[in-house]
Motif scaffolding. Structure first.
Motif, PDB file in Angstrom:
ATOM      1  N   LEU A 106      65.140   0.830  80.927  1.00 26.89           N
ATOM      2  CA  LEU A 106      63.850   1.356  81.357  1.00 26.89           C
ATOM      3  C   LEU A 106      63.850   2.885  81.293  1.00 26.89           C
ATOM      4  N   LYS A 107      64.945   3.494  81.698  1.00 32.40           N
ATOM      5  CA  LYS A 107      65.069   4.949  81.644  1.00 32.40           C
ATOM      6  C   LYS A 107      64.974   5.441  80.194  1.00 32.40           C
ATOM      7  N   ASP A 108      65.578   4.704  79.268  1.00 38.33           N
ATOM      8  CA  ASP A 108      65.502   5.072  77.849  1.00 38.33           C
ATOM      9  C   ASP A 108      64.061   5.034  77.343  1.00 38.33           C
ATOM     10  N   THR A 109      63.275   4.049  77.811  1.00 39.28           N
ATOM     11  CA  THR A 109      61.887   3.947  77.351  1.00 39.28           C
ATOM     12  C   THR A 109      61.064   5.141  77.834  1.00 39.28           C
ATOM     13  N   VAL A 110      61.352   5.601  79.050  1.00 41.10           N
ATOM     14  CA  VAL A 110      60.645   6.771  79.581  1.00 41.10           C
ATOM     15  C   VAL A 110      60.998   8.000  78.747  1.00 41.10           C
ATOM     16  N   LYS A 111      62.280   8.187  78.472  1.00 44.68           N
ATOM     17  CA  LYS A 111      62.717   9.334  77.666  1.00 44.68           C
ATOM     18  C   LYS A 111      62.102   9.294  76.276  1.00 44.68           C
ATOM     19  N   ARG A 112      62.141   8.115  75.649  1.00 43.81           N
ATOM     20  CA  ARG A 112      61.621   7.982  74.284  1.00 43.81           C
ATOM     21  C   ARG A 112      60.113   8.210  74.248  1.00 43.81           C
ATOM     22  N   PHE A 113      59.400   7.668  75.221  1.00 49.19           N
ATOM     23  CA  PHE A 113      57.951   7.845  75.243  1.00 49.19           C
ATOM     24  C   PHE A 113      57.592   9.316  75.464  1.00 49.19           C
ATOM     25  N   ALA A 114      58.249   9.970  76.416  1.00 47.06           N
ATOM     26  CA  ALA A 114      57.980  11.388  76.682  1.00 47.06           C
ATOM     27  C   ALA A 114      58.306  12.239  75.453  1.00 47.06           C
ATOM     28  N   ALA A 115      59.418  11.937  74.801  1.00 46.25           N
ATOM     29  CA  ALA A 115      59.795  12.678  73.595  1.00 46.25           C
ATOM     30  C   ALA A 115      58.807  12.380  72.463  1.00 46.25           C
ATOM     31  N   GLY A 116      58.300  11.149  72.409  1.00 46.11           N
ATOM     32  CA  GLY A 116      57.296  10.791  71.408  1.00 46.11           C
ATOM     33  C   GLY A 116      55.996  11.565  71.616  1.00 46.11           C
ATOM     34  N   LEU A 117      55.617  11.758  72.885  1.00 43.49           N
ATOM     35  CA  LEU A 117      54.440  12.583  73.174  1.00 43.49           C
ATOM     36  C   LEU A 117      54.649  14.008  72.671  1.00 43.49           C
ATOM     37  N   LEU A 118      55.859  14.518  72.842  1.00 37.43           N
ATOM     38  CA  LEU A 118      56.170  15.860  72.346  1.00 37.43           C
ATOM     39  C   LEU A 118      56.028  15.901  70.821  1.00 37.43           C
ATOM     40  N   SER A 119      56.512  14.879  70.136  1.00 38.53           N
ATOM     41  CA  SER A 119      56.372  14.815  68.677  1.00 38.53           C
ATOM     42  C   SER A 119      54.906  14.893  68.268  1.00 38.53           C
ATOM     43  N   TRP A 120      54.031  14.222  69.015  1.00 37.02           N
ATOM     44  CA  TRP A 120      52.600  14.256  68.716  1.00 37.02           C
ATOM     45  C   TRP A 120      51.975  15.594  69.102  1.00 37.02           C
ATOM     46  N   LEU A 121      52.436  16.179  70.208  1.00 35.36           N
ATOM     47  CA  LEU A 121      51.905  17.482  70.616  1.00 35.36           C
ATOM     48  C   LEU A 121      52.228  18.562  69.586  1.00 35.36           C
ATOM     49  N   LEU A 122      53.270  18.332  68.822  1.00 34.35           N
ATOM     50  CA  LEU A 122      53.633  19.251  67.741  1.00 34.35           C
ATOM     51  C   LEU A 122      52.889  18.880  66.456  1.00 34.35           C
ATOM     52  N   LEU A 123      51.744  18.227  66.631  1.00 39.33           N
ATOM     53  CA  LEU A 123      50.880  17.781  65.531  1.00 39.33           C
ATOM     54  C   LEU A 123      51.597  16.820  64.582  1.00 39.33           C
ATOM     55  N   GLY A 124      52.475  16.008  65.135  1.00 36.18           N
ATOM     56  CA  GLY A 124      53.191  15.008  64.349  1.00 36.18           C
ATOM     57  C   GLY A 124      54.412  15.547  63.631  1.00 36.18           C
ATOM     58  N   ALA A 125      54.693  16.836  63.801  1.00 41.37           N
ATOM     59  CA  ALA A 125      55.817  17.446  63.085  1.00 41.37           C
ATOM     60  C   ALA A 125      57.157  16.834  63.480  1.00 41.37           C
ATOM     61  N   GLY A 126      57.240  16.293  64.692  1.00 40.42           N
ATOM     62  CA  GLY A 126      58.490  15.655  65.121  1.00 40.42           C
ATOM     63  C   GLY A 126      58.868  14.480  64.252  1.00 40.42           C
ATOM     64  N   TYR A 127      57.879  13.866  63.614  1.00 37.07           N
ATOM     65  CA  TYR A 127      58.150  12.735  62.720  1.00 37.07           C
ATOM     66  C   TYR A 127      58.781  13.190  61.405  1.00 37.07           C
ATOM     67  N   LEU A 128      58.499  14.414  60.997  1.00 35.73           N
ATOM     68  CA  LEU A 128      59.002  14.909  59.711  1.00 35.73           C
ATOM     69  C   LEU A 128      60.521  15.009  59.667  1.00 35.73           C
ATOM     70  N   LEU A 129      61.166  15.084  60.830  1.00 38.80           N
ATOM     71  CA  LEU A 129      62.627  15.111  60.837  1.00 38.80           C
ATOM     72  C   LEU A 129      63.219  13.817  60.278  1.00 38.80           C
ATOM     73  N   ALA A 130      62.427  12.751  60.234  1.00 37.54           N
ATOM     74  CA  ALA A 130      62.893  11.482  59.661  1.00 37.54           C
ATOM     75  C   ALA A 130      63.117  11.610  58.157  1.00 37.54           C
ATOM     76  N   LEU A 131      62.636  12.675  57.566  1.00 39.12           N
ATOM     77  CA  LEU A 131      62.840  12.899  56.134  1.00 39.12           C
ATOM     78  C   LEU A 131      64.153  13.623  55.839  1.00 39.12           C
ATOM     79  N   VAL A 132      64.821  14.095  56.891  1.00 39.08           N
ATOM     80  CA  VAL A 132      66.028  14.904  56.713  1.00 39.08           C
ATOM     81  C   VAL A 132      67.271  14.008  56.733  1.00 39.08           C
ATOM     82  N   PRO A 133      67.998  13.937  55.593  1.00 40.58           N
ATOM     83  CA  PRO A 133      69.229  13.147  55.589  1.00 40.58           C
ATOM     84  C   PRO A 133      70.320  13.903  56.335  1.00 40.58           C
TER      85      PRO A 133
END
Length: 160
Positions: A106-133
């Motif tokens: 449950l604690k992991d879900t809170v961390k992941r959700f909060a971090a996911g909100l941050l990824s969106w607050l950065l206009l989705g830029a947090g998702y672009l790190l998935a392109l980095v090998p």
């Protein structure tokens, strides 16, 4: 990453997110369709704009928005705690796990959700790190110490 499964691609992640968004939009409409009429018929102050009665801005910002965020977190937390996959993730054969390979807590879900909100607050830029090998992890994967992997195809059973 301790898993031998490959990291999920950005395309798969976004496709699963889009699928889940359709479900979440329906859930948000239902919740809003229940909460707003309850408020407007409660006798509390309302705003009347050209004959349309609605709750004041403080209600939308201070009550409805936090309630909807809690509901969205609950949606993800439920699925992540019960198999590591939302319906969209299941469709696209991806699964979220802790970096050590264990299921999320449950604690992991809170961390992941909060971090996911941050990824969106950065206009989705947090998702672009998935392109980095080589890790191919999003910002919220890294901050919450989780990984999203692609699951193998299930073999079809032969008839007869």
């Amino acid at each position: 990453m301790t898993s031998e499964l490959p990291a999920a691609s950005l395309i798969r992640r976004l496709a699963a997110l889009g699928y889940d968004a359709l479900l979440l939009i329906a859930l948000i409409f239902i919740t809003t369709g229940i909460i707003v009429p309850l408020y407007t018929h409660s006798g509390l102050p309302v705003t009347d704009i050209n004959g349309v009665v609605k709750p004041p801005a403080w209600f939308a910002q201070g009550v409805l928005l936090p309630l909807l965020l809690l509901e969205i977190w609950g949606f993800y937390a439920w699925f992540w705690l019960h198999g590591g996959q939302t319906l969209g993730m299941n469709t696209w054969r991806i699964q979220v796990r802790r970096a050590d390979g264990a299921p999320l807590t449950l604690k992991d879900t809170v961390k992941r959700f909060a971090a996911g909100l941050l990824s969106w607050l950065l206009l989705g830029a947090g998702y672009l790190l998935a392109l980095v090998p080589p890790q191919r992890q999003t910002l919220h994967d890294r901050l919450s110490r989780t990984v999203v992997v692609t699951l193998p195809k299930k073999e079809k059973k032969k008839k007869g």
